[in-house]
Design an enzyme around this catalytic site. Structure first.
Site, mmCIF file in Angstrom:
data_model
loop_
_atom_site.group_PDB
_atom_site.id
_atom_site.type_symbol
_atom_site.label_atom_id
_atom_site.label_comp_id
_atom_site.label_asym_id
_atom_site.label_seq_id
_atom_site.Cartn_x
_atom_site.Cartn_y
_atom_site.Cartn_z
ATOM 1 N N LEU A 134 28.212 5.469 -33.259
ATOM 2 C CA LEU A 134 28.092 6.764 -32.594
ATOM 3 C C LEU A 134 27.695 6.624 -31.125
ATOM 4 O O LEU A 134 26.911 5.767 -30.760
ATOM 5 C CB LEU A 134 27.052 7.628 -33.320
ATOM 6 C CG LEU A 134 27.337 7.910 -34.800
ATOM 7 C CD1 LEU A 134 26.294 8.872 -35.358
ATOM 8 C CD2 LEU A 134 28.740 8.469 -35.018
ATOM 9 N N HIS A 153 30.204 11.665 -30.032
ATOM 10 C CA HIS A 153 29.910 12.096 -31.401
ATOM 11 C C HIS A 153 28.684 13.009 -31.430
ATOM 12 O O HIS A 153 28.645 14.011 -32.139
ATOM 13 C CB HIS A 153 29.601 10.891 -32.292
ATOM 14 C CG HIS A 153 30.701 9.877 -32.397
ATOM 15 N ND1 HIS A 153 30.609 8.622 -31.854
ATOM 16 C CD2 HIS A 153 31.909 9.926 -32.995
ATOM 17 C CE1 HIS A 153 31.702 7.937 -32.118
ATOM 18 N NE2 HIS A 153 32.523 8.708 -32.805
HETATM 19 P P1 AMP Z 1 35.818 8.521 -34.335
HETATM 20 O O1 AMP Z 1 34.482 8.039 -34.805
HETATM 21 O O2 AMP Z 1 36.361 7.754 -33.191
HETATM 22 O O3 AMP Z 1 36.800 8.713 -35.465
HETATM 23 O O4 AMP Z 1 35.570 9.965 -33.739
HETATM 24 C C1 AMP Z 1 34.930 10.962 -34.490
HETATM 25 C C2 AMP Z 1 35.005 12.260 -33.748
HETATM 26 O O5 AMP Z 1 34.372 12.132 -32.475
HETATM 27 C C3 AMP Z 1 36.454 12.697 -33.463
HETATM 28 O O6 AMP Z 1 36.549 14.105 -33.639
HETATM 29 C C4 AMP Z 1 36.633 12.313 -32.032
HETATM 30 O O7 AMP Z 1 37.588 13.109 -31.351
HETATM 31 C C5 AMP Z 1 35.242 12.579 -31.477
HETATM 32 N N1 AMP Z 1 35.037 11.837 -30.231
HETATM 33 C C6 AMP Z 1 35.241 10.518 -30.012
HETATM 34 N N2 AMP Z 1 35.015 10.214 -28.718
HETATM 35 C C7 AMP Z 1 34.684 11.376 -28.107
HETATM 36 C C8 AMP Z 1 34.343 11.731 -26.771
HETATM 37 N N3 AMP Z 1 34.313 10.823 -25.790
HETATM 38 N N4 AMP Z 1 34.056 13.025 -26.504
HETATM 39 C C9 AMP Z 1 34.091 13.966 -27.498
HETATM 40 N N5 AMP Z 1 34.396 13.694 -28.772
HETATM 41 C C10 AMP Z 1 34.697 12.424 -29.083
#
Ligand code: AMP
Length: 283
Positions: free
Chosen positions: A31, A35
């Site tokens: 995270l 996140h």
């Molecule tokens: P992940 O753990 O990469 O599958 O991401 C989980 C959630 O966090 C997804 O909805 C992503 O779009 C969101 N997320 C990842 N990076 C960012 C970021 N830099 N800004 C906002 N949300 C993010």
């Protein structure tokens, strides 16, 4: 920390009996502030917040990528503590894909382009696990980052098509001061890679500006690609202008358009997107 579906259901049943609204934030862990911004949005809007952490094997395209994906469970729990989420659901593979699991959720059309074209099966993996996490958590609200814009559109379409009673909420991309979109995969970059990575955002912002001034992709994209390659990016999978919700290709900034990029640096695949045109287009 909740590790089994049975324990999760015991919690969510009692919450729903009291009429509480459950929000879910699906993640793969490692995270970062991106996140955490989703967890904070959920905390502000829901009675109960569940953050899920599951490194979903079905959405990876290579065993190395899956093996190398950072896993930092204790650290993740520490980061979530000040936000005060109600549960961190950390299922193992068997809670999500029990023996004999034979179903796939597949969203067509939207997944033919961008990451879908370059990562076969990726969005089937995403749609399947998200459908399961929605039903396992019985959430009424689900928070996703605009950083993964195509994923957000795919999840919205899936929820709508399957009549899942979940509001899918898109939250702004969180960036470093230098404009680099936060990503768990950034941890895999070398020191030199970290210095090069913000170039992707810079090039995209410059392209967006040129498009707003009336430029066309045919005029702008070749130079932008070259700038990325000269700057140290190894391969540019796509650098596309598309309509924001249908993801249809566009040559010029008319209506709601966004720029989308995926490029390799240091063996790490980076993606980003930003609004180019449109009334109140979300960043
Ligand atoms: P992940 O753990 O990469 O599958 O991401 C989980 C959630 O966090 C997804 O909805 C992503 O779009 C969101 N997320 C990842 N990076 C960012 C970021 N830099 N800004 C906002 N949300 C993010």
């Amino acid at each position: 920390m909740v590790r089994t579906l049975e324990d999760l259901r015991a919690l969510t049943r009692s919450w729903r009996r009291c009429g509480e609204v459950i929000g879910v934030v699906p993640t793969m862990g490692a995270l970062h502030e991106g996140h955490l911004s989703l967890a904070r949005a959920a905390r502000a809007e829901c009675d109960r917040v569940i953050v899920t952490i599951f490194v979903n094997p079905r959405q990876f395209n290579s065993p190395e990528d899956l093996a190398n994906y950072p896993r930092t469970e204790l650290e993740d729990a520490r980061k979530l503590a000040p936000i005060g989420v109600d549960a961190i659901y950390v299922p193992d593979g068997a809670q999500i894909y029990p023996e004999g699991f034979a179903s796939t959720v597949s969203v067509t059309g939207l997944t033919d382009v961008l990451c879908g074209a370059h990562r076969p099966g990726h969005f089937d993996g995403v749609a399947t696990v998200v459908a399961k996490l929605f039903t396992q958590t019985s959430a009424e609200r689900a928070y996703f980052g605009r950083k993964d814009w195509q994923q957000l559109q795919v999840v919205r379409r899936m929820a709508r098509d399957l009549d899942l009673d979940v509001d899918v909420i898109g939250c702004p991309t969180v960036r470093e001061d230098n404009g680099l979109a936060l990503s768990s995969r950034n941890q895999l970059l070398s020191e030199a890679g970290h210095e090069t990575a913000p170039l992707l955002g810079q090039v995209m912002r410059d392209m967006a500006q040129a498009l707003r001034e009336g430029g066309t992709m045919a005029e702008i994209a070749p130079q932008a690609r070259q700038r990325l390659l000269d700057g140290g990016f190894k391969e540019i999978e796509y650098l596309d202008l598309r309509e924001a919700s249908s993801l249809e290709a566009r040559e010029q900034a008319r209506g709601d358009t966004r720029l989308f990029a995926a490029a390799w640096l240091d063996g790490v695949r980076l993606i980003d997107n930003l609004a180019v045109s449109g009334e109140g287009a979300p960043v």
